[in-house]
Enzyme design. Structure first.
Site, PDB file in Angstrom:
ATOM      1  N   GLY A  13       0.826  -1.214   0.000  1.00  0.00           N
ATOM      2  CA  GLY A  13       0.000   0.000   0.000  1.00  0.00           C
ATOM      3  C   GLY A  13       0.854   1.256   0.000  1.00  0.00           C
ATOM      4  N   ARG A  20      -1.712  -9.072  -2.352  1.00  0.00           N
ATOM      5  CA  ARG A  20      -1.376  -8.995  -3.786  1.00  0.00           C
ATOM      6  C   ARG A  20       0.079  -8.540  -3.891  1.00  0.00           C
ATOM      7  NH1 ARG A  20      -1.176  -3.410  -4.634  1.00  0.00           N
ATOM      8  NH2 ARG A  20      -2.192  -2.373  -2.893  1.00  0.00           N
ATOM      9  N   TYR A  49     -14.393   3.803   9.854  1.00  0.00           N
ATOM     10  CA  TYR A  49     -12.933   3.754   9.983  1.00  0.00           C
ATOM     11  C   TYR A  49     -12.483   4.338  11.322  1.00  0.00           C
ATOM     12  CZ  TYR A  49      -8.113   5.160   8.633  1.00  0.00           C
ATOM     13  OH  TYR A  49      -6.761   5.380   8.557  1.00  0.00           O
TER      14      TYR A  49
HETATM   15  C1  AKB Z   1      -8.052   8.557   5.192  1.00  0.00           C
HETATM   16  O1  AKB Z   1      -8.281   9.606   4.568  1.00  0.00           O
HETATM   17  O2  AKB Z   1      -8.911   7.705   5.420  1.00  0.00           O
HETATM   18  C2  AKB Z   1      -6.660   8.332   5.754  1.00  0.00           C
HETATM   19  C3  AKB Z   1      -6.523   8.853   7.141  1.00  0.00           C
HETATM   20  C4  AKB Z   1      -6.492  10.277   7.405  1.00  0.00           C
HETATM   21  O3  AKB Z   1      -6.412   8.072   8.055  1.00  0.00           O
HETATM   22  N1  AKB Z   1      -5.692   8.948   4.903  1.00  0.00           N
END
Ligand code: AKB
Length: 313
Positions: A12, A37, A143
């Site tokens: 990545g 990958r 996230y």
């Molecule tokens: C995202 O934009 O999800 C990442 C982060 C700021 O953790 N780059």
């Protein structure tokens, strides 16, 4: 003898440059890259590579035993924008992979772990400017929720089982070697690529959206500095705030215009605007500065020069 290191998610955006830097420090054969990958030619040709799913504990354990791994960098994750589309897959990847490495630490199969957190742990209710290390954390993204939970698990494994896990809250990362994938801050990479290729860019965030950002060289340096630091000096075992610069899309555009005078930016905000609006404008990283001497080297002007020079080659 040099230590052996495993990078999960080595292909990545961060993993690629981290692997190459670790290989130059510790020797190619001591740094094992792995991902689901294959990566670019430089990464694949410069040292050992294993096809490895970071959610598969037994597969990671086999590689750890085979290469007598001491340190693991867990860089596999689903980022903010993609995670909104696939919440359960994001949770399973982000948390499952973290538990795998934390449990390897608990079982004393590895000595030290690096796991990245993010500015996404903060939500709209945290102070926007110079967001403190410890403040209200109510993330509003899938996230961010996974990163905040992960931070708490890191503290738990450190206190309860003595697992030496270290972490930083990365801001948006800017690099020219490998594309980011699925993040909200990705615009800050796309804009340079489009500027170099087409002289114009349509931004998915609106004017005035200020976010914390960092050039990749600084991010890699911070990561290795934290991993090299004396463990007794680390007062934070959740994740360190890490800052370098903060700007809105029109500020990058202005800095690009100093190199490409007719560069044009237009705005077409999409669902990522809401994510960006919930994140800090800038970060207070005084704990990282105090505990392990953090200090960034790249500002916006220097970042723009490096990006355009390399992308135009
Ligand atoms: C995202 O934009 O999800 C990442 C982060 C700021 O953790 N780059």
């Amino acid at each position: 003898m040099e230590k052996s290191i495993l990078i999960l998610g080595a292909c990545g955006q961060i993993g690629t440059e981290l692997t190459l830097e670790l290989r130059s420090r510790y020797g190619n054969e001591h740094v094992i890259a792995s991902d689901i990958r294959e990566g670019d030619a430089q990464l694949m040709d410069s040292g050992p590579f294993e096809l490895l799913d970071a959610t598969n504990y037994e597969a990671i354990e086999d590689v750890v035993m085979h290469y007598e791994i001491e340190e693991v960098y867990l860089m596999a994750a689903m980022l903010s924008a993609t995670a909104e589309k696939f919440p359960m897959r994001a949770w399973n990847l982000n948390m499952g992979s973290l538990f795998n490495v934390l449990n390897l630490g608990k079982e004393r199969k590895i000595d030290k772990i690096f796991w990245p957190s993010s500015i996404a742990v903060f939500g709209s209710n945290a102070p926007k400017e110079k967001t403190p290390q410890n403040t209200l954390m109510e993330p509003s993204t899938v996230y961010g929720i996974s990163k905040q939970a992960g931070e708490n698990w890191c503290v738990y494994y450190f206190r309860k089982f003595g697992v030496d896990v270290r972490s930083v809250r990365y801001p948006g990362l800017i690099s020219w070697k490998t594309l980011p994938g699925g993040g909200t801050t990705d615009y800050a990479v796309e804009i340079y690529r489009k500027a170099a290729e087409q002289g114009k860019y349509t931004c998915f965030l609106k004017e005035g959206t200020k976010l914390p950002m960092m050039y990749m060289d600084d991010a890699i340096r911070a990561t290795l500095q934290l991993m090299d630091a004396d463990g007794d000096k680390l007062t934070i075992r959740s994740s360190y705030n890490l800052g370098a610069m903060s700007f809105a899309p029109e500020e990058i555009a202005e800095s690009i215009q100093k190199h490409i005078a007719d560069f044009q930016i237009t705005y077409q905000p999409d669902f990522r605007q809401e994510i960006a609006d919930s994140w800090p404008n800038s970060i207070d990283d005084s704990s990282a500065r105090r505990d392990w001497g953090w200090s960034p080297e790249f500002n916006l002007e220097k970042t723009t020069s490096e990006m355009l020079e390399n992308l135009r080659k």
